[in-house]
Scaffold this active site. Structure first.
Site, PDB file in Angstrom:
ATOM      1  N   LYS A  47       0.853  -1.165  -0.015  1.00 28.44           N
ATOM      2  CA  LYS A  47       0.043  -0.014  -0.212  1.00 28.44           C
ATOM      3  C   LYS A  47       0.939   1.153   0.102  1.00 28.44           C
ATOM      4  CE  LYS A  47      -3.447   2.766   0.537  1.00 28.44           C
ATOM      5  NZ  LYS A  47      -4.226   3.369  -0.727  1.00 28.44           N
ATOM      6  N   SER A  48       0.705   2.268  -0.814  1.00 31.03           N
ATOM      7  CA  SER A  48       1.406   3.464  -1.005  1.00 31.03           C
ATOM      8  C   SER A  48       1.374   3.976   0.688  1.00 31.03           C
ATOM      9  CB  SER A  48       0.433   4.623  -1.778  1.00 31.03           C
ATOM     10  OG  SER A  48       0.788   4.223  -2.975  1.00 31.03           O
ATOM     11  N   MET A  73      -9.891   6.668  -1.387  1.00 33.01           N
ATOM     12  CA  MET A  73      -9.419   6.194   0.077  1.00 33.01           C
ATOM     13  C   MET A  73      -8.669   7.050   0.981  1.00 33.01           C
ATOM     14  SD  MET A  73     -10.504   3.005  -0.218  1.00 33.01           S
ATOM     15  CE  MET A  73      -9.766   2.207   0.844  1.00 33.01           C
ATOM     16  N   CYS A 130      -1.821  10.029  -6.727  1.00 31.46           N
ATOM     17  CA  CYS A 130      -2.874  10.010  -5.821  1.00 31.46           C
ATOM     18  C   CYS A 130      -4.018  11.079  -5.851  1.00 31.46           C
ATOM     19  CB  CYS A 130      -2.697   9.532  -4.305  1.00 31.46           C
ATOM     20  SG  CYS A 130      -4.113   9.343  -3.617  1.00 31.46           S
ATOM     21  N   ILE A 192      -1.681   3.385 -15.622  1.00 30.88           N
ATOM     22  CA  ILE A 192      -1.956   4.290 -15.034  1.00 30.88           C
ATOM     23  C   ILE A 192      -2.568   4.346 -13.541  1.00 30.88           C
ATOM     24  CG2 ILE A 192      -2.622   5.567 -17.269  1.00 30.88           C
ATOM     25  CD1 ILE A 192      -5.741   4.589 -16.486  1.00 30.88           C
ATOM     26  N   SER A 194      -5.624   5.479 -11.053  1.00 33.85           N
ATOM     27  CA  SER A 194      -7.014   5.556 -11.281  1.00 33.85           C
ATOM     28  C   SER A 194      -7.321   6.874 -12.245  1.00 33.85           C
ATOM     29  CB  SER A 194      -8.074   5.552 -10.158  1.00 33.85           C
ATOM     30  OG  SER A 194      -7.601   6.559  -9.362  1.00 33.85           O
ATOM     31  N   GLY A 271      -5.861  -4.145  -9.813  1.00 31.91           N
ATOM     32  CA  GLY A 271      -6.604  -3.454  -8.861  1.00 31.91           C
ATOM     33  C   GLY A 271      -8.196  -3.655  -8.721  1.00 31.91           C
TER      34      GLY A 271
HETATM   35  C1  SIN Z   1      -5.859   6.181  -2.314  1.00 34.25           C
HETATM   36  O1  SIN Z   1      -5.359   5.872  -1.040  1.00 34.25           O
HETATM   37  O2  SIN Z   1      -6.611   7.238  -2.360  1.00 34.25           O
HETATM   38  C2  SIN Z   1      -5.636   5.500  -3.565  1.00 34.25           C
HETATM   39  C3  SIN Z   1      -4.181   5.491  -3.852  1.00 34.25           C
HETATM   40  C4  SIN Z   1      -3.803   6.194  -5.013  1.00 34.25           C
HETATM   41  O3  SIN Z   1      -4.779   6.396  -5.961  1.00 34.25           O
HETATM   42  O4  SIN Z   1      -2.795   6.551  -5.349  1.00 34.25           O
END
Ligand code: SIN
Length: 313
Positions: A47-48, A73, A130, A192, A194, A271
């Site tokens: 996860k980032s 998120m 993000c 890419i 999203s 994803g």
């Molecule tokens: C998120 O945690 O909002 C999604 C991560 C991302 O779109 O890079």
């Protein structure tokens, strides 16, 4: 099937199968990352991570839709130390895509300095795309900011680095971004993320379907596949050949994997379909991709990677 190989390389890493989870899906906790590692996925993406643990945006912040998903998120994650610790404490024999997504340039540089000092040697991915951090624009749409960030990073960072990019929609954007990226020793890009700030409406309740940002969120799934194919193709035509490409967006079947590789992807990330189907998806993708290759007489991914033809009569 016996003489077909679907292995792929990025940097010094060998992926036995060319698909892994996209950052943010099945990867926030050790238990989830272990599920990915125990599947037919070629590796795992974390996860980032931000420097400190983060709760993310208010819920509900993800919804499945008819043709994919919408999410806002807001980078919920356990903090960089958690992911570095997971990697250091476990004997992981697959490639790792360690995703970093600070909410400021300063945070990104601090996080990458930590990675540089650590024993981590696999792939590190800086997420510049993000769309869901409230009040923060996507760095990947600001050419000056991309360049300034990369200049600062490569003053000290010597490990294999990738960049997670937002989708671009204009040929001049590809030209401009590729011109910048080609100046730096990047190992790969991931394209890419999203499609940011879409809106999904529930006509029955006459409302949006997620709470954060008034319902605006990143769109994934089948809707975005043509955008992913275009971004992979456009960057493969413009980037230095040594910069590899992870193709992400709308992959649900082995045929989708085949098409992204045909456009130039080295491996692909999954994803929305992984969120909907779970880690068993990787075994299905492996079978479907291998069946396609067998039918077409291909023995390895390089037999067709990047070989998309012009329009044929
Ligand atoms: C998120 O945690 O909002 C999604 C991560 C991302 O779109 O890079």
């Amino acid at each position: 099937m016996t003489n077909i190989s679907i292995s792929a390389n990025i940097g010094n890493e060998v992926f036995q199968s060319p698909f892994i989870n996209a950052a943010g899906v099945f990867d926030e906790t050790a238990a989830e990352m272990n599920q990915i590692l125990n599947s037919e996925a070629g590796g795992v993406t974390t996860k980032s991570a931000t420097l400190k643990p983060r709760k993310g945006n208010p819920t509900p912040r993800y919804a499945d839709t008819k043709f994919g998903s919408i999410n806002s998120m807001g980078l919920p994650n356990q903090g960089l130390d958690y992911y570095l610790n997971f990697i250091e404490k476990n004997e992981i024999n697959k490639p790792i895509d360690l995703s970093i997504s600070g909410t400021s340039r300063e945070d990104n540089l601090t996080a990458l300095k930590k990675v540089q000092k650590s024993s981590f040697t696999s792939l590190c991915e800086l997420n510049l795309s993000c769309p869901n951090v409230i009040g923060k624009p996507q760095v990947g749409y600001d050419l000056t900011a991309i360049e300034e960030t990369l200049t600062a990073v490569f003053e000290f960072f010597t490990k294999p680095l990738g960049l997670k990019l937002p989708p671009y929609f204009d040929l001049q954007q590809y030209d401009a971004v590729a011109k910048i990226l080609n100046k730096y020793p990047l190992t790969y890009i991931n394209t890419i993320n999203s499609v940011g700030n879409g809106l999904v409406v529930d006509a029955k309740t006459e409302s949006v379907v997620i709470r954060p940002k008034g319902g605006f969120g990143g769109i994934g799934g089948t809707y975005v596949k043509p955008v992913a194919l275009a971004n992979v193709r456009a960057f493969r035509q413009r980037l230095n050949p040594e910069i590899k490409i992870i193709g992400t967006g709308g992959v649900k079947t082995g045929l989708d994997v085949f098409e992204l590789i045909l456009c130039g992807a080295d491996i692909v990330e999954i994803g929305t379909a992984l969120a909907q189907e779970g880690p068993h998806i990787f075994a299905r993708l492996k079978q479907e991709l291998t069946d396609i290759m067998q039918e077409k007489g291909y023995h390895q991914l390089s037999d067709f990677r990047g070989k998309l033809k012009e329009y044929q009569n």
